[in-house]
Structures are given as structure tokens and as C-alpha cells.
Design a protein around this motif. Structure first.
Motif, PDB file in Angstrom:
ATOM      1  N   ILE A   1       1.109  -0.963  -0.209  1.00 13.27           N
ATOM      2  CA  ILE A   1      -0.163   0.134  -0.683  1.00 13.27           C
ATOM      3  C   ILE A   1       0.859   1.043  -0.276  1.00 13.27           C
ATOM      4  CG2 ILE A   1      -2.212   0.814   1.163  1.00 13.27           C
ATOM      5  CD1 ILE A   1      -2.156  -1.802   2.440  1.00 13.27           C
ATOM      6  N   LEU A   2       0.506   2.345  -1.120  1.00 10.86           N
ATOM      7  CA  LEU A   2       0.920   3.698  -1.571  1.00 10.86           C
ATOM      8  C   LEU A   2       0.325   4.650   0.093  1.00 10.86           C
ATOM      9  CD1 LEU A   2       3.927   5.144  -1.677  1.00 10.86           C
ATOM     10  CD2 LEU A   2       2.784   5.162  -3.845  1.00 10.86           C
ATOM     11  N   PHE A   3       0.075   4.692   0.985  1.00 10.65           N
ATOM     12  CA  PHE A   3      -0.339   5.935   1.649  1.00 10.65           C
ATOM     13  C   PHE A   3       0.788   7.847   1.173  1.00 10.65           C
ATOM     14  CE2 PHE A   3      -1.833   7.839   5.566  1.00 10.65           C
ATOM     15  CZ  PHE A   3      -3.151   8.414   5.166  1.00 10.65           C
ATOM     16  N   VAL A   4      -0.308   7.767   0.421  1.00 14.15           N
ATOM     17  CA  VAL A   4      -0.377   9.322  -0.275  1.00 14.15           C
ATOM     18  C   VAL A   4      -1.224  10.866   0.662  1.00 14.15           C
ATOM     19  CG1 VAL A   4       0.247  11.172  -1.996  1.00 14.15           C
ATOM     20  CG2 VAL A   4      -0.254   8.336  -2.183  1.00 14.15           C
ATOM     21  N   VAL A   5       0.116  11.556   1.400  1.00 17.56           N
ATOM     22  CA  VAL A   5      -0.227  12.438   2.293  1.00 17.56           C
ATOM     23  C   VAL A   5       0.090  13.755   1.936  1.00 17.56           C
ATOM     24  CG1 VAL A   5       0.039  13.194   4.252  1.00 17.56           C
ATOM     25  CG2 VAL A   5      -0.356  10.832   4.570  1.00 17.56           C
ATOM     26  N   ASP A   6      -0.603  14.111   1.861  1.00 25.99           N
ATOM     27  CA  ASP A   6      -0.090  16.517   1.435  1.00 25.99           C
ATOM     28  C   ASP A   6       0.598  17.002   2.071  1.00 25.99           C
ATOM     29  OD1 ASP A   6       0.356  18.857   1.006  1.00 25.99           O
ATOM     30  OD2 ASP A   6      -2.258  18.809   0.238  1.00 25.99           O
ATOM     31  N   ALA A   7       1.818  17.053   2.365  1.00 25.92           N
ATOM     32  CA  ALA A   7       2.686  17.383   3.265  1.00 25.92           C
ATOM     33  C   ALA A   7       2.662  18.467   3.124  1.00 25.92           C
ATOM     34  CB  ALA A   7       4.224  16.932   2.490  1.00 25.92           C
ATOM     35  N   VAL A   8       2.183  19.846   2.630  1.00 28.68           N
ATOM     36  CA  VAL A   8       1.695  20.414   2.985  1.00 28.68           C
ATOM     37  C   VAL A   8       0.813  21.389   3.700  1.00 28.68           C
ATOM     38  CG1 VAL A   8       0.505  23.445   1.832  1.00 28.68           C
ATOM     39  CG2 VAL A   8       2.209  21.682   0.528  1.00 28.68           C
ATOM     40  N   VAL A   9      -0.226  20.528   3.940  1.00 27.04           N
ATOM     41  CA  VAL A   9      -0.733  20.743   5.011  1.00 27.04           C
ATOM     42  C   VAL A   9      -0.792  19.634   6.523  1.00 27.04           C
ATOM     43  CG1 VAL A   9      -3.340  20.123   5.333  1.00 27.04           C
ATOM     44  CG2 VAL A   9      -3.108  20.309   3.385  1.00 27.04           C
ATOM     45  N   GLY A  10      -0.387  18.534   5.963  1.00 22.80           N
ATOM     46  CA  GLY A  10       0.363  17.735   6.705  1.00 22.80           C
ATOM     47  C   GLY A  10      -0.696  16.897   7.657  1.00 22.80           C
ATOM     48  N   ALA A  11      -0.321  15.882   8.661  1.00 20.06           N
ATOM     49  CA  ALA A  11      -1.496  14.755   9.045  1.00 20.06           C
ATOM     50  C   ALA A  11      -2.330  15.207   9.248  1.00 20.06           C
ATOM     51  CB  ALA A  11      -0.588  13.979  10.027  1.00 20.06           C
ATOM     52  N   THR A  12      -3.437  15.465   9.241  1.00 24.00           N
ATOM     53  CA  THR A  12      -5.321  15.242   9.225  1.00 24.00           C
ATOM     54  C   THR A  12      -5.764  14.292  10.030  1.00 24.00           C
ATOM     55  OG1 THR A  12      -6.403  14.924   7.144  1.00 24.00           O
ATOM     56  CG2 THR A  12      -5.395  16.844   7.325  1.00 24.00           C
ATOM     57  N   ASP A  13      -6.780  14.902  11.305  1.00 23.52           N
ATOM     58  CA  ASP A  13      -7.504  13.890  11.978  1.00 23.52           C
ATOM     59  C   ASP A  13      -7.893  12.361  11.023  1.00 23.52           C
ATOM     60  OD1 ASP A  13      -7.202  15.742  14.097  1.00 23.52           O
ATOM     61  OD2 ASP A  13     -10.055  16.103  13.549  1.00 23.52           O
ATOM     62  N   ALA A  14      -7.969  12.789   9.461  1.00 27.62           N
ATOM     63  CA  ALA A  14      -8.579  12.070   8.839  1.00 27.62           C
ATOM     64  C   ALA A  14      -7.549  11.463   7.968  1.00 27.62           C
ATOM     65  CB  ALA A  14      -9.425  12.152   7.458  1.00 27.62           C
ATOM     66  N   ASP A  15      -6.104  11.429   8.296  1.00 26.88           N
ATOM     67  CA  ASP A  15      -5.264  11.009   7.091  1.00 26.88           C
ATOM     68  C   ASP A  15      -4.632   9.700   9.133  1.00 26.88           C
ATOM     69  OD1 ASP A  15      -4.263  12.206   4.726  1.00 26.88           O
ATOM     70  OD2 ASP A  15      -3.271  13.535   6.117  1.00 26.88           O
TER      71      ASP A  15
END
Length: 474
Positions: free
Chosen positions: A116-130
Motif C-alpha cells: 500500500i502506498l499511502f499518500v499524504v499532503d505534506a503541505v497540509v500535514g497529517a489531518t485527523d482523517a489521515d
């Protein structure tokens, strides 16, 4: 055919030498490849990263959440190793309605994936949904690679380290848009994937590819789900649910098929905008890669210009074709009466297309679909022996000679089938054959040799003679 003069034989021999006529049969062999699922919240750049991984722009990308709605698969190669990439819709734990079903498709992709490749927006940072999605991924027991996307410079790399808090190990910074560090990320992916076969060329064609085409909301996704025996793609009363071509391997009667569910083709491409425009382009590309097309038509409604346009698109592509009249459970006696007359009037140029009446909703007559596909494919790859073809045409011309043109009657000197998939026939003639006569020949070839479900092409090579019977130089 007519024996002809020596220079006729020499001309035909020279023309045949220039034609590439392949008679080799390639085996269809399925190769199981490891699967990489790309997941993440909506609009974090998953499809852009998928395009970067596969090295071409196939996944539809638009700066609007929810463009990707189904699980969409692509073939990828990195450092000579092959694998399958699954692009998923945005995974939002708080989703409802259509968004909830998109999230469910993403979760299914995780269950079927090797990595699994989990993609996160580094500009926004880790959200509750992440964090919620990250917890689900940790409990899956699958290898998870954390991609910190939208890292366009060194300063952003430092900020991406905050994603360690997700508990998924090292975050790998990448810019899907600009390609920054994408090669490093793929190296990590290869290390996590099971060993894959080396890339080969021309050794195996894989499972037969079947494209599902039709206007929006005609039932393409419902048909794919019924064939698969489970919900593989989203079905919704709202037209346009499918935007990317969705590839699914489905086993039917011991044979593996690759079905491609495509976006509904609308009336005019120039009226399309954004994701719908690119989805139409992907649909055409999917047809070009397919061997046979199933054109779905809503049998409960009158045939439309869109239906005829889609059939014309398949004919132009040279693919085998099965016309499936769907929603047959809604057709009463009156509608059947008018439908038959619509078919006789509007599909008069494609009497060779195989026809099945089905209901994707109830499963009625679904058992007739695969035999029709197999018959169309068999016709598409049929080769008529040259001797048999010429013997047939000799008898045909004796019974019905070509029309006289310019005071002379053209002769068919020789004929051959130049290729299969689709079948193409070449007539070597002493003069021009009228279009009506060539259509007559095509019709009689079909009557004699079959070709149900497959287009065929009949072309000419004309031998123009100079005065004195000398052949013109090529």
C-alpha cells in the motif's frame, strides 16, 4: 482466379512481397503481477503520482476532489520489473453517500493489494482523517509506504518529517507534479513488492481484452459487477459515475478475461470540459487496446444518435463487436415490435454484429454473453486459405461479373487475405471495382466464410496497363 499474363503474375508477386502477411498465432497467457494500491484522502495528488509511476498521463487529474471514483488499474514497469498500480478514490472516513462508496472501493483495493502506498499532503500535514486511515492501514498487516506528496523543495522536506507521527515509519518526500524524488520512491516500492517477472516484449498477449461501451447510465458498470459476481465498480443512478476506464480480471467458465468498464460516451466531445473531456479520451484509448467491444444499448428506450455513433466508433477501430441490448426486463411486447424495426432501419449497415438481449440487473441471458464474445473473437482472428478464397471468387465472378466501367470490364486477377484482427482482404484487379460490387463481394465472403461479430475490409490494388501491354514501373 484468372491466370493473366506473365507481367500480371510478376506484378502480383511484387505486391505480395511488399505486404506483411502474418500467420503466426500468439498464445494468450495471463501473468499474475504484484499489486500496489495507492490510497489517501481526496485531492492529495494520488492520480498525479500514479501518472508519474506509470510514466504516462492516463489517470484523470483535475484540481477537484472526487475525480477518481473507482479502483482503476494500470500496468507499470520500473527497472525492468513489472507490477500493477491501483488508483483509488479519495478515502475519507467521514464520507457519506457516493463518497462513502468511493471510500469502500479504496478499502477493497487495500485488501487485494500486496503493498500500500499511502499518500499524504505534506503541505497540509497529517489531518485527523489521515490518522484514522493510517490506523486502518496499520491493522491491515500489509506493507505500507508513506509518501509525503507536494514536497517541491528542501524546506518542505524538513516539514515532511512531522508525518512520522502517523506511526507508519519513514515518510518519503516526493513531488508527483514535478517528479522530484519519484525514482527514489519507486526503488522503495520495488523492495517491498514480491518478486516480479522481468518485462518481456511480444511473448504473451495476456487475457483477451473486452471493452464495455455505451452512452452514460446504460448499465456498463452493473454488467461488469454482475459478471464478476461482486461490486467491483460503482453503480449509481447519476450518469457519469465512471470516468476512468476500469480494468477487471474476471474468470468466466475457466477462462480469464480482462473487462474494461469505460466512461459513457456523450454526444459531442467538444462540449465536454475538465475531467469529462479526458475521460472521453481514455475511453477511446481503452477501445484501441481492446480486441472486442460490447456496446450496451438501453433496449427499453428508442435507439439514439449516441448509440449509433458509438457503434460507428467501434467499426472505425476495427474491433470485433457484440451489441448487448440491456434492461431487457423492462421491454414489453410493444417495445419489442418497435425495437426490431429500429434495428432494421438504423443498423442496416452492421448486420454482422452479434446481438444478445440481457438484463444486467436480473442476470437474464447473461450466459449468452461469453459465447457471443468468443464467436466474435474467433471471427476476428479467422484466416481464409488463399486457394479457397480464389476458388470461391472465381465462381462468384463467373456467376456475377463486375459492372463494365469505361467500356471495359475489370477482372479480379488474384485475391488474398492480408491480415487478421481485423480480417483484411486485398483484390488485385485490372481496373476499378464499383463500391456496390465490393460491398457485394464482402457480403458474399461473409455468407461463405462467416465472420459473425467481426468487421472485414475489402480493398483493391489496381493494375493499370500501358499501351502495348507493358506494366507500369512501381
Amino acid at each position: 482466379m484468372t491466370t493473366g499474363e506473365y507481367d500480371d503474375a510478376g506484378w502480383i508477386e511484387a505486391e505480395l512481397a511488399d505486404m506483411e502477411i502474418s500467420t503466426d498465432e500468439e498464445e494468450h497467457e495471463a501473468v499474475a503481477l504484484p499489486v500496489l494500491a495507492v490510497v489517501g484522502r481526496p485531492n492529495v495528488g494520488k492520480s498525479t503520482l500514479v501518472n508519474r509511476i506509470i510514466g504516462r498521463r492516463e489517470a484523470v487529474v483535475e484540481d477537484v476532489p472526487g475525480v477518481t471514483r473507482d479502483r482503476v488499474t494500470y500496468d507499470a514497469t520500473w527497472r525492468g520489473r513489472r507490477f500493477t498500480v491501483v488508483d483509488t478514490g479519495g478515502w475519507d472516513p467521514d464520507a457519506t453517500g457516493m463518497n462513502l462508496r468511493i471510500a469502500e472501493q479504496a478499502q477493497i483495493a487495500v485488501e487485494l493489494a500486496d503493498v500500500i502506498l499511502f499518500v499524504v499532503d505534506a503541505v497540509v500535514g497529517a489531518t485527523d482523517a489521515d490518522e484514522i486511515v493510517g490506523g486502518v492501514l496499520r491493522s491491515s498487516g500489509k506493507p505500507v509506504i508513506l509518501a509525503a506528496n507536494k514536497v517541491d523543495n528542501q524546506q518542505m522536506e524538513l516539514e515532511a518529517t512531522s508525518l512520522w507521527s502517523l506511526g507508519l515509519g519513514e515518510p518519503y518526500p516526493v513531488s508527483a507534479l514535478h517528479g522530484r524524488s519519484s525514482g527514489d520512491l519507486l526503488d522503495v516500492v520495488l523492495e517491498a513488492l514480491p518478486e516480479t517477472p522481468k518485462q518481456t516484449f511480444g511473448e504473451a498477449k495476456g487475457p483477451h481484452r473486452v471493452a464495455l461501451l455505451g452512452k452514460p447510465n446504460v448499465g456498463k458498470s452493473s454488467l461488469l459487477n454482475k459478471l464478476a459476481g461482486e461490486e467491483r465498480v460503482l453503480v449509481d443512478p447519476m450518469a457519469g459515475t465512471t470516468r476512468d476506464p476500469v480494468d477487471e480480471l474476471i474468470d468466466l467458465g475457466g477462462t480469464t478475461w480482462r473487462f474494461v468498464d469505460t466512461a459513457g460516451i456523450r454526444r459531442r466531445d467538444r462540449e465536454l470540459q475538465g475531467a469529462d473531456f479526458y475521460a472521453a479520451m481514455r475511453t477511446r484509448a481503452a477501445l484501441e487496446k481492446a480486441e472486442v467491444a460490447i456496446v450496451l444499448i438501453d433496449a427499453s428506450e428508442p435507439l439514439t444518435e449516441q448509440d449509433l455513433r458509438i457503434i460507428g466508433l467501434v467499426i472505425e477501430s476495427g474491433r470485433a463487436m457484440v451489441v448487448a441490448f440491456n434492461k431487457w426486463d423492462l421491454v414489453d411486447e410493444d417495445r419489442r415490435y418497435y425495437l426490431e424495426r429500429e434495428i432494421d432501419r438504423q443498423l442496416v449497415r452492421t448486420p454482422w454484429a452479434l446481438r444478445v438481449n440481457i438484463s444486467a440487473k436480473t442476470g437474464r441471458h447473461m450466459d449468452r454473453l461469453v459465447p457471443a464474445i468468443e464467436k466474435a473473437l474467433d471471427s476476428w482472428s479467422t484466416r481464409v486459405p488463399t486457394a479457397r478464397l480464389n476458388a470461391f471468387l472465381t465462381e462468384l465472378v463467373q456467376q456475377t461479373p463486375p459492372p463494365v466501367r469505361g467500356g471495359k470490364q475489370p477482372k479480379i486477377l488474384f485475391a488474398t487475405q492480408a491480415s487478421t484482427e481485423p480480417p483484411k482482404f486485398v483484390l488485385f484487379t485490372s481496373g476499378w471495382l464499383e463500391d456496390t460490387y465490393r460491398r457485394f463481394i464482402e457480403r458474399r465472403i461473409r455468407e461463405e466464410f462467416g465472420f459473425a461479430g467481426s468487421p472485414i475490409e475489402v480493398t483493391m490494388k489496381i493494375r493499370e496497363k500501358r499501351k502495348g501491354g507493358q506494366a507500369p514501373k512501381k
